[in-house]
Motif scaffolding. Structure first.
Motif, PDB file in Angstrom:
ATOM      1  N   ARG A   7       0.933  -1.156  -0.011  1.00 15.55           N
ATOM      2  CA  ARG A   7       0.105  -0.038  -0.044  1.00 15.55           C
ATOM      3  C   ARG A   7       0.803   1.268   0.003  1.00 15.55           C
TER       4      ARG A   7
ATOM      5  N   HIS B 279      -7.447  -3.406   8.947  1.00 17.54           N
ATOM      6  CA  HIS B 279      -7.968  -2.072   8.568  1.00 17.54           C
ATOM      7  C   HIS B 279      -7.344  -1.387   7.293  1.00 17.54           C
TER       8      HIS B 279
ATOM      9  N   THR C  34      -2.132   8.279  13.120  1.00 15.46           N
ATOM     10  CA  THR C  34      -1.255   9.098  12.475  1.00 15.46           C
ATOM     11  C   THR C  34      -0.488  10.055  13.370  1.00 15.46           C
TER      12      THR C  34
ATOM     13  N   HIS D 183      -0.206   0.990  11.455  1.00 16.44           N
ATOM     14  CA  HIS D 183      -1.156   0.296  10.553  1.00 16.44           C
ATOM     15  C   HIS D 183      -1.422  -0.812  11.306  1.00 16.44           C
TER      16      HIS D 183
ATOM     17  N   VAL E 154       1.903   4.696   1.311  1.00 18.35           N
ATOM     18  CA  VAL E 154       1.674   5.374   2.716  1.00 18.35           C
ATOM     19  C   VAL E 154       2.311   6.852   2.824  1.00 18.35           C
TER      20      VAL E 154
ATOM     21  N   GLN F  64      -7.248   1.763   6.393  1.00 13.97           N
ATOM     22  CA  GLN F  64      -6.554   2.957   6.686  1.00 13.97           C
ATOM     23  C   GLN F  64      -5.687   2.912   7.827  1.00 13.97           C
TER      24      GLN F  64
END
Length: 326
Positions: free
Chosen positions: A247, A287, A293, A283, A249, A289
Motif C-alpha cells: 500500500r 484496517h 497518525t 497500521h 503510505v 487506513q
C-alpha cells in the motif's frame, strides 16, 4: 512526562541533544521497567520507562536516566544484547552502536565502576543496521553501504562475511530461527542466510526501490514487512517471493518499518524527515487506513515497546511516545 494532546502524542521525554536513534530493549531484563537507549551527536543515554498502561500506580509515564555513555561521535544505530540484566548483582548493561566513522562500539557496564567499550573495525562505508544474536548474545551482525553483511564475536573478530549486491539496509535475527539471518538490500531484495552453511537459502523481491527498511515479525516467523519507495509491503514467505500485500503510505518516501512485538498484525512506518516534521503511521492489517497518525519534529528512529502496543520516535531534544490500540 506529560501527555500531549495536540498531536496525539501520548508522552514525551526531554533530552539534552538531538535524538538520532531510539531503541527499547527487546529482551526481558528481569525488571518491571523497560530499558530504553537513545543516541545523540556524541553520547548514548540508557534509561528506564514505566507506563500507566502497565502499572496503575504510575501517572502517565515515569522515566529515569541510568547512565550517559560518552560516544564522541554521532550515533546512527543501537542494538541491545540479550545479556543485559537489571536483576543481576551487579546489574549488566550491554549494547552495541554503529557510528558515522564506520565503526561498531560494544559497551558493557555494571552501572557502577565497570564501563568498558570495544571498537570493531572492518566496514569501509556507512553502517545502516546491526543486531545481536537473540538467544545467547555472543555475536553481532551488521550491514553497510559497503555491500557487505558481517558477523562479529564480542571481541570484534569477524566470524562471517556475506557479499551483497547493493547497500545492506536492515538485518534481523529471530529468536525462533537462530541459525538464519535476514538481510534486506537497497535494491529491493531480502535474503535469508543459513548461518551453518553460510549460504543464501531464500530470497524475496519488492520489485521496487529503494528499499529503506525491513523487519521480521516476532509473533509470526513467516511474516516479513518492508518499506520501499513510498509503499509498505508484506510477505508470507510460504506463499510467494513477491509481496502479498502492499500500500502507498508516505507521500515522499517511506523511511522505516517496524513490527509491533505484541501483535502480528500491527506495524508502524515513518516517512522521511521533511523540512519540519516526520509522519509516523501505525497500521493494522485488518484496517484499510492507518489506525494512528502522528507527527514528530524532524523525527528519527522508530522502536516498539516489548510488551505494550506503544512506539517511540526520536526528535529534536525529545523522544515522542504513542500508545495505540491492539
Amino acid at each position: 512526562m506529560k501527555q500531549d494532546s495536540t498531536r496525539n502524542i501520548s508522552y514525551t521525554v526531554d533530552c539534552e541533544d538531538y535524538v538520532h536513534v531510539v531503541k527499547f530493549n527487546p529482551f526481558d531484563c528481569g525488571d518491571s521497567c523497560s530499558l530504553i537507549a537513545y543516541g545523540g551527536n556524541n553520547y548514548v543515554v540508557v534509561g528506564t520507562c514505566r507506563f500507566q498502561e502497565e502499572d496503575a500506580e504510575v501517572e502517565g509515564m515515569q522515566y529515569k536516566t541510568l547512565r550517559t555513555f560518552h560516544h564522541g561521535i554521532r550515533v546512527d544505530a543501537i542494538a541491545w544484547s540479550p545479556e543485559t540484566r537489571l536483576d543481576a548483582i551487579p546489574p549488566q548493561i550491554r549494547f552495541c552502536t554503529a557510528a558515522s566513522d564506520r565503526k561498531l562500539r560494544l559497551f558493557t557496564s555494571d552501572l557502577q565502576d565497570k564501563n568498558e567499550f570495544k571498537t570493531f573495525d572492518g566496514h569501509s562505508d556507512y553502517i545502516n543496521d546491526l543486531v545481536f544474536a537473540p538467544n545467547e548474545g555472543q555475536e553481532i551482525a551488521s550491514v553497510s553501504d559497503d555491500h557487505t553483511c558481517r558477523i562479529w564475536d564480542l571481541e570484534g573478530n569477524e566470524k562471517a562475511h556475506f557479499v551483497l549486491r547493493s547497500p545492506g539496509m536492515s538485518v534481523c535475527w529471530h529468536p525462533e530461527e537462530a541459525f538464519k539471518l535476514m538481510v534486506a538490500e537497497k535494491n529491493g531484495t531480502i535474503r535469508f542466510y543459513d548461518l551453518i552453511t553460510q549460504q543464501a537459502i531464500l530470497s524475496l523481491e519488492c520489485e521496487q526501490t529503494p528499499l529503506m527498511s525491513a523487519d521480521w515479525c516476532l509473533k509470526n516467523t513467516l511474516k516479513i514487512g518492508a518499506v520501499a519507495g513510498s509503499d509498505w509491503l508484506i510477505w508470507d514467505i510460504t506463499r510467494s517471493s513477491y509481496p502479498q500485500d502492499k500500500r502507498p503510505v508516505h507521500v515522499d518516501r517511506a523511511r522505516l518499518f517496524r513490527w509491533s512485538r505484541v501483535n502480528e498484525n500491527l506495524f508502524a512506518t515513518t516517512g522521511y524527515p521533511g523540512k519540519t516534521s516526520t509522519q509516523l503511521l501505525v497500521h493494522h492489517l485488518g484496517h484499510p487506513q492507518p489506525i494512528l497518525t502522528g507527527t514528530a519534529a524532524v523525527g528519527s528512529g522508530l522502536t516498539w515497546h516489548r510488551t505494550l502496543p506503544l512506539c517511540a520516535v526520536g526528535g529534536d531534544h525529545k523522544i515522542f511516545f504513542w500508545v495505540t490500540e491492539m
